[in-house]
Design a protein around this motif. Sequence first.
Motif, PDB file in Angstrom:
ATOM      1  N   PRO A 128     -14.479   5.329  -4.496  1.00  0.00           N
ATOM      2  CA  PRO A 128     -14.041   5.701  -3.148  1.00  0.00           C
ATOM      3  C   PRO A 128     -15.076   6.576  -2.453  1.00  0.00           C
ATOM      4  CG  PRO A 128     -12.911   7.025  -4.802  1.00  0.00           C
ATOM      5  CD  PRO A 128     -13.692   5.983  -5.554  1.00  0.00           C
ATOM      6  N   ASP A 129     -15.015   6.592  -1.119  1.00  0.00           N
ATOM      7  CA  ASP A 129     -15.892   7.519  -0.398  1.00  0.00           C
ATOM      8  C   ASP A 129     -15.312   8.925  -0.507  1.00  0.00           C
ATOM      9  OD1 ASP A 129     -13.770   7.695   1.413  1.00  0.00           O
ATOM     10  OD2 ASP A 129     -14.680   6.317   2.847  1.00  0.00           O
TER      11      ASP A 129
ATOM     12  N   GLU B  15      -8.614  12.679  -0.787  1.00  0.00           N
ATOM     13  CA  GLU B  15      -7.203  12.368  -0.627  1.00  0.00           C
ATOM     14  C   GLU B  15      -6.554  12.073  -1.978  1.00  0.00           C
ATOM     15  OE1 GLU B  15      -4.373   9.472   2.155  1.00  0.00           O
ATOM     16  OE2 GLU B  15      -6.528   9.090   1.996  1.00  0.00           O
TER      17      GLU B  15
ATOM     18  N   ARG C 189     -11.677   9.457   0.937  1.00  0.00           N
ATOM     19  CA  ARG C 189     -10.605   8.875   0.126  1.00  0.00           C
ATOM     20  C   ARG C 189     -10.491   9.588  -1.218  1.00  0.00           C
ATOM     21  NH1 ARG C 189      -7.251   4.774   0.222  1.00  0.00           N
ATOM     22  NH2 ARG C 189      -8.077   4.151   2.243  1.00  0.00           N
TER      23      ARG C 189
ATOM     24  N   ASP D  24      -6.835   0.950  -0.383  1.00  0.00           N
ATOM     25  CA  ASP D  24      -7.293   0.624   0.958  1.00  0.00           C
ATOM     26  C   ASP D  24      -6.761  -0.753   1.350  1.00  0.00           C
ATOM     27  OD1 ASP D  24      -8.909  -1.278  -0.280  1.00  0.00           O
ATOM     28  OD2 ASP D  24     -10.703  -0.028  -0.199  1.00  0.00           O
ATOM     29  N   GLU D  25      -7.085  -1.184   2.569  1.00  0.00           N
ATOM     30  CA  GLU D  25      -6.518  -2.427   3.091  1.00  0.00           C
ATOM     31  C   GLU D  25      -6.938  -3.639   2.258  1.00  0.00           C
ATOM     32  OE1 GLU D  25      -6.303  -4.943   7.320  1.00  0.00           O
ATOM     33  OE2 GLU D  25      -7.518  -3.124   7.153  1.00  0.00           O
TER      34      GLU D  25
ATOM     35  N   ARG E 183       1.104   3.997  -2.918  1.00  0.00           N
ATOM     36  CA  ARG E 183       0.880   5.412  -2.594  1.00  0.00           C
ATOM     37  C   ARG E 183       1.999   6.275  -3.186  1.00  0.00           C
ATOM     38  NH1 ARG E 183      -1.839   8.504   1.296  1.00  0.00           N
ATOM     39  NH2 ARG E 183      -2.826   6.624   2.101  1.00  0.00           N
TER      40      ARG E 183
ATOM     41  N   ALA F 164       0.837  -1.201   0.000  1.00  0.00           N
ATOM     42  CA  ALA F 164       0.000   0.000   0.000  1.00  0.00           C
ATOM     43  C   ALA F 164       0.877   1.257   0.000  1.00  0.00           C
ATOM     44  CB  ALA F 164      -0.927   0.000   1.214  1.00  0.00           C
TER      45      ALA F 164
ATOM     46  N   LEU G 148      -3.784   5.351  -4.288  1.00  0.00           N
ATOM     47  CA  LEU G 148      -4.148   5.161  -2.885  1.00  0.00           C
ATOM     48  C   LEU G 148      -4.997   3.913  -2.752  1.00  0.00           C
ATOM     49  CD1 LEU G 148      -3.175   8.103  -2.994  1.00  0.00           C
ATOM     50  CD2 LEU G 148      -4.914   8.662  -1.292  1.00  0.00           C
TER      51      LEU G 148
END
Length: 304
Positions: free
Chosen positions: A212-213, A219, A216, A31-32, A24, A20, A29
Amino acid sequence: MNPGTPIPGTDGPDSPGELADALRATGYLADEGLATAAFLALRMHRPLFCEGEPGTGKTALAQALAQVLGAELIRLQCHDGIDASQALYDWDFPRQLLHLRALEAAATVEGGTLDADSVEASLYDDRFLLARPILKALRTSPSVLLVDEIDRADDEFEAFLLEVLSEHAVTIPEVGEVRAKVPPVVVLTSNRTREVHDALKRRCLYLWLDHPDVVRETEILRSRLPGVPERLAQQVAAAAQQLRRTDLIKPPGVAESLDWARALQLVGARDLDVESAARTLGAVLKYREDADRVRPQLAALLAS
């Protein structure tokens, strides 16, 4: 870890967290869940089958993985009617013909005759072989093979692809078997316009990608466009979320959000208001019907 720096071996980073971080560093980006799926695909040497709506970052994941691994990205764009020859190889017929004429001319000058077996062997030399994406990926190390929009191909092509992914080898009748010394990392994407057969899915690790939300996506915008003010990035991300809940022909993906934020930045907007949104709507909506539907609702949409 610097993007583009080769990682020893073909397994990549030592944990999902490290992967991750490496992704990045390329601007992707993860997520887990995504980082774990990609990590397992690398460690288990299995293709990663990425499914989701257009614009959720499926293709960008393959591009980022190639940077992380210091590998060449080789893309096979699927389409209706694609067949094995378009994905595998072809012979450069015009150059073969020129070569044959040159041999005939030389034989005429020298007063000799051509040996049929020798001529045939020279015509099917590697220099006349046009490697398409799959063959190129098998012969390139390290490489990431992106099979983009596999759902556009037909059942026959799926069966061919399954065989290649299982064997990491293909046979060219005039040359013989070509086997990968180091199998490529394979990422398949699907927009789910149709269901891909279970046989192919079973060969892969599966990953569903959602949009993404807001947090995120903000970001992502800030990471990819460092010059965009944070407030503007938040407003664009929030507006994109609202647009995806609207009944549109093509809801915007992250790529459209990035275009929108960049367009707003270029016209000098510090905030996303009705005027600036209307002026730059073509950066985020790509159908006239969608734009006509959204324009009268801009004030309510931006207030949400």
